[in-house]
Design a protein around this motif. Structure first.
Motif, PDB file in Angstrom:
ATOM      1  N   LYS A 262       0.845  -1.208   0.000  1.00  0.00           N
ATOM      2  CA  LYS A 262       0.000   0.000   0.000  1.00  0.00           C
ATOM      3  C   LYS A 262       0.876   1.252   0.000  1.00  0.00           C
ATOM      4  O   LYS A 262       0.602   2.217  -0.723  1.00  0.00           O
ATOM      5  CB  LYS A 262      -0.923  -0.009   1.216  1.00  0.00           C
ATOM      6  CG  LYS A 262      -1.937   1.142   1.247  1.00  0.00           C
ATOM      7  CD  LYS A 262      -2.931   0.940   2.376  1.00  0.00           C
ATOM      8  CE  LYS A 262      -4.028   2.014   2.362  1.00  0.00           C
ATOM      9  NZ  LYS A 262      -3.493   3.330   2.760  1.00  0.00           N
ATOM     10  N   SER A 263       1.951   1.238   0.788  1.00  0.00           N
ATOM     11  CA  SER A 263       2.873   2.372   0.809  1.00  0.00           C
ATOM     12  C   SER A 263       3.510   2.577  -0.561  1.00  0.00           C
ATOM     13  O   SER A 263       3.689   3.716  -1.011  1.00  0.00           O
ATOM     14  CB  SER A 263       3.971   2.153   1.858  1.00  0.00           C
ATOM     15  OG  SER A 263       3.423   2.096   3.151  1.00  0.00           O
ATOM     16  N   ALA A 264       3.851   1.462  -1.225  1.00  0.00           N
ATOM     17  CA  ALA A 264       4.446   1.549  -2.560  1.00  0.00           C
ATOM     18  C   ALA A 264       3.478   2.191  -3.539  1.00  0.00           C
ATOM     19  O   ALA A 264       3.831   3.103  -4.300  1.00  0.00           O
ATOM     20  CB  ALA A 264       4.847   0.157  -3.037  1.00  0.00           C
ATOM     21  N   SER A 265       2.236   1.731  -3.517  1.00  0.00           N
ATOM     22  CA  SER A 265       1.223   2.250  -4.428  1.00  0.00           C
ATOM     23  C   SER A 265       0.972   3.739  -4.185  1.00  0.00           C
ATOM     24  O   SER A 265       0.884   4.536  -5.137  1.00  0.00           O
ATOM     25  CB  SER A 265      -0.072   1.452  -4.258  1.00  0.00           C
ATOM     26  OG  SER A 265      -1.096   1.972  -5.064  1.00  0.00           O
ATOM     27  N   GLU A 266       0.864   4.120  -2.933  1.00  0.00           N
ATOM     28  CA  GLU A 266       0.599   5.523  -2.604  1.00  0.00           C
ATOM     29  C   GLU A 266       1.753   6.419  -3.030  1.00  0.00           C
ATOM     30  O   GLU A 266       1.543   7.532  -3.543  1.00  0.00           O
ATOM     31  CB  GLU A 266       0.336   5.665  -1.104  1.00  0.00           C
ATOM     32  CG  GLU A 266      -0.993   5.071  -0.672  1.00  0.00           C
ATOM     33  CD  GLU A 266      -1.173   5.078   0.834  1.00  0.00           C
ATOM     34  OE1 GLU A 266      -0.175   5.330   1.554  1.00  0.00           O
ATOM     35  OE2 GLU A 266      -2.312   4.815   1.298  1.00  0.00           O
ATOM     36  N   PHE A 267       2.986   5.957  -2.849  1.00  0.00           N
ATOM     37  CA  PHE A 267       4.134   6.761  -3.251  1.00  0.00           C
ATOM     38  C   PHE A 267       4.166   6.956  -4.770  1.00  0.00           C
ATOM     39  O   PHE A 267       4.419   8.054  -5.264  1.00  0.00           O
ATOM     40  CB  PHE A 267       5.446   6.113  -2.789  1.00  0.00           C
ATOM     41  CG  PHE A 267       6.656   6.864  -3.267  1.00  0.00           C
ATOM     42  CD1 PHE A 267       7.088   8.008  -2.624  1.00  0.00           C
ATOM     43  CD2 PHE A 267       7.342   6.447  -4.394  1.00  0.00           C
ATOM     44  CE1 PHE A 267       8.190   8.725  -3.086  1.00  0.00           C
ATOM     45  CE2 PHE A 267       8.449   7.145  -4.869  1.00  0.00           C
ATOM     46  CZ  PHE A 267       8.866   8.293  -4.211  1.00  0.00           C
ATOM     47  N   LEU A 268       3.901   5.878  -5.509  1.00  0.00           N
ATOM     48  CA  LEU A 268       3.931   5.971  -6.971  1.00  0.00           C
ATOM     49  C   LEU A 268       2.797   6.859  -7.491  1.00  0.00           C
ATOM     50  O   LEU A 268       2.984   7.623  -8.446  1.00  0.00           O
ATOM     51  CB  LEU A 268       3.850   4.567  -7.575  1.00  0.00           C
ATOM     52  CG  LEU A 268       5.141   3.755  -7.412  1.00  0.00           C
ATOM     53  CD1 LEU A 268       4.869   2.265  -7.595  1.00  0.00           C
ATOM     54  CD2 LEU A 268       6.206   4.225  -8.392  1.00  0.00           C
ATOM     55  N   ASP A 269       1.628   6.782  -6.868  1.00  0.00           N
ATOM     56  CA  ASP A 269       0.534   7.681  -7.242  1.00  0.00           C
ATOM     57  C   ASP A 269       0.939   9.141  -7.028  1.00  0.00           C
ATOM     58  O   ASP A 269       0.708  10.007  -7.884  1.00  0.00           O
ATOM     59  CB  ASP A 269      -0.723   7.387  -6.408  1.00  0.00           C
ATOM     60  CG  ASP A 269      -1.493   6.180  -6.913  1.00  0.00           C
ATOM     61  OD1 ASP A 269      -1.280   5.766  -8.071  1.00  0.00           O
ATOM     62  OD2 ASP A 269      -2.321   5.649  -6.148  1.00  0.00           O
ATOM     63  N   GLU A 270       1.530   9.411  -5.872  1.00  0.00           N
ATOM     64  CA  GLU A 270       1.929  10.782  -5.564  1.00  0.00           C
ATOM     65  C   GLU A 270       3.044  11.258  -6.498  1.00  0.00           C
ATOM     66  O   GLU A 270       3.046  12.412  -6.936  1.00  0.00           O
ATOM     67  CB  GLU A 270       2.394  10.872  -4.104  1.00  0.00           C
ATOM     68  CG  GLU A 270       2.714  12.294  -3.671  1.00  0.00           C
ATOM     69  CD  GLU A 270       3.106  12.401  -2.207  1.00  0.00           C
ATOM     70  OE1 GLU A 270       3.184  13.534  -1.701  1.00  0.00           O
ATOM     71  OE2 GLU A 270       3.337  11.346  -1.581  1.00  0.00           O
ATOM     72  N   PHE A 271       3.967  10.356  -6.828  1.00  0.00           N
ATOM     73  CA  PHE A 271       5.054  10.723  -7.735  1.00  0.00           C
ATOM     74  C   PHE A 271       4.489  11.167  -9.083  1.00  0.00           C
ATOM     75  O   PHE A 271       4.904  12.187  -9.646  1.00  0.00           O
ATOM     76  CB  PHE A 271       6.015   9.546  -7.920  1.00  0.00           C
ATOM     77  CG  PHE A 271       7.166   9.860  -8.840  1.00  0.00           C
ATOM     78  CD1 PHE A 271       8.329  10.413  -8.341  1.00  0.00           C
ATOM     79  CD2 PHE A 271       7.072   9.615 -10.204  1.00  0.00           C
ATOM     80  CE1 PHE A 271       9.389  10.736  -9.187  1.00  0.00           C
ATOM     81  CE2 PHE A 271       8.128   9.918 -11.054  1.00  0.00           C
ATOM     82  CZ  PHE A 271       9.291  10.483 -10.542  1.00  0.00           C
ATOM     83  N   CYS A 272       3.536  10.406  -9.604  1.00  0.00           N
ATOM     84  CA  CYS A 272       2.935  10.761 -10.895  1.00  0.00           C
ATOM     85  C   CYS A 272       2.159  12.068 -10.801  1.00  0.00           C
ATOM     86  O   CYS A 272       2.186  12.896 -11.728  1.00  0.00           O
ATOM     87  CB  CYS A 272       2.024   9.645 -11.384  1.00  0.00           C
ATOM     88  SG  CYS A 272       2.903   8.181 -11.964  1.00  0.00           S
ATOM     89  N   LEU A 273       1.478  12.278  -9.677  1.00  0.00           N
ATOM     90  CA  LEU A 273       0.688  13.486  -9.485  1.00  0.00           C
ATOM     91  C   LEU A 273       1.579  14.734  -9.481  1.00  0.00           C
ATOM     92  O   LEU A 273       1.214  15.778 -10.045  1.00  0.00           O
ATOM     93  CB  LEU A 273      -0.088  13.391  -8.166  1.00  0.00           C
ATOM     94  CG  LEU A 273      -1.103  14.493  -7.870  1.00  0.00           C
ATOM     95  CD1 LEU A 273      -2.239  14.477  -8.883  1.00  0.00           C
ATOM     96  CD2 LEU A 273      -1.652  14.336  -6.456  1.00  0.00           C
ATOM     97  N   LEU A 274       2.756  14.623  -8.879  1.00  0.00           N
ATOM     98  CA  LEU A 274       3.652  15.776  -8.735  1.00  0.00           C
ATOM     99  C   LEU A 274       4.638  15.912  -9.882  1.00  0.00           C
ATOM    100  O   LEU A 274       5.323  16.927  -9.994  1.00  0.00           O
ATOM    101  CB  LEU A 274       4.430  15.669  -7.413  1.00  0.00           C
ATOM    102  CG  LEU A 274       3.586  15.659  -6.134  1.00  0.00           C
ATOM    103  CD1 LEU A 274       4.481  15.475  -4.920  1.00  0.00           C
ATOM    104  CD2 LEU A 274       2.775  16.944  -6.018  1.00  0.00           C
TER     105      LEU A 274
END
Length: 319
Positions: free
Chosen positions: A17-29
């Motif tokens: 879950k932490s991995a998924s959230e980090f990758l989502d945020e990376f793409c967003l920013l």
């Protein structure tokens, strides 16, 4: 044919879950228009071989994947060794149903032992992999990659094994970019480098054996010996969690000590520090040893830093 170059990262299920959230945020920013989250896929895969693993022994994986009402037949070769990375030949064909079309294999340069196709009469589905795949397209410092997060399981008549991993596949650029982004991930949540493919997991359920790299001969260079001991370290690490057997920390520490003797001082010191941590964790009776190790970030960071250096030293300019 495509040549697939990827870096596989072992992630315990509690950190996905932490991995998924980090990758989502990376793409967003991200300022790159190509950095995007893709549709999540449910992948069902049947792997085919003979009862005595003729294809796997020849370095071939043959599967049919079902995704979104579409069937894809794939052949992967073992390919060349890239020190902790997967570099493989890959052939894919869209097929009308879930039945193998062996005529398509005429496009694949099969090893001599398989060219008579006699083995094809004994093919059966030997194991399955069923998993959910989250997908991100990432661009970082000129390197384009596809990052996937896979969660599911491998099943066969001989048992099952978990799938819980990230894969970074190079699309454009070089592998330095893969390592740099993997290190960015490793500083956010615990992960480790893995050399065990999903096909190897399936075969292992039947054979019960751990697959080790071939040991160099006595005249091998220090670099060849360091690559060997690095991969032995990775193999034992993954096996320790697969078998849930903390006794394997001993051959892990042995392989790390052998590796440290072959590396520049800064990496040898990192391995020595890790060894001290493992010894202290073993002595802490109030802790679950495997869970405590899985929660640490320093193992994965050290694996990636050494793996990047070994690849640069073997295939480019090491600094």
């Amino acid at each position: 044919m495509a040549t697939e170059l990827e870096l596989k990262l072992m992630v315990q299920s509690e950190y996905l879950k932490s991995a998924s959230e980090f990758l989502d945020e990376f793409c967003l920013l991200s300022k790159s228009e190509t950095a995007t989250r893709q549709a999540t896929l449910s992948l069902m895969n049947g792997y085919f071989d003979t009862e005595d693993a003729t294809l796997m022994q020849a370095g071939i994986a043959l599967r049919i994947r079902a995704v979104n009402q579409k069937f894809i037949q794939t052949v992967k070769t073992r390919g060349s060794n890239r020190v902790g990375m997967h570099a493989r030949g890959e052939w894919e064909w869209i097929i009308p149903n879930d039945q193998l079309d062996l005529s398509l294999l005429s496009e694949v340069p099969l090893p001599e032992s398989l060219t008579d196709m006699a083995w094809s009469r004994q093919l059966l589905e030997v194991f399955r992999t069923d998993f959910e795949r989250q997908v991100w397209l990432i661009e970082e410092n000129g390197t384009q990659m596809e990052v996937v997060c896979d969660a599911g399981k491998v099943t066969s008549p001989y048992g099952e094994d978990a799938i819980s991993e990230l894969e970074l596949e190079l699309k454009a650029g070089d592998e330095t970019g893969l390592y740099c982004f993997a290190l960015k991930l490793a500083k956010q949540f615990p992960l480790q480098v893995s050399t065990v493919s999903k096909a190897q997991k399936g075969v292992r359920l039947k054979q019960g054996a751990i697959e080790f790299p071939e040991k160099p001969n006595a005249a091998a260079s220090t670099l060849a010996l360091s690559a060997y001991w690095y991969e032995v370290w990775l193999v034992y690490w993954e096996a320790m969690f697969f078998m849930k057997d903390e006794i394997l920390i001993q051959p892990i520490r042995h392989s790390m000590a052998q590796l440290a003797r072959c590396l520049p001082t800064r990496f040898a010191q990192s391995l020595d520090r890790l060894d001290e941590i493992y010894q202290q964790t073993l002595q802490a009776e109030d802790k679950d040893f495997l869970s405590a190790l899985a929660a640490r970030k320093d193992t994965g960071i050290t694996m990636l830093e050494i793996g990047q250096w070994l690849n640069q030293a073997s295939y480019g300019d090491a600094h």
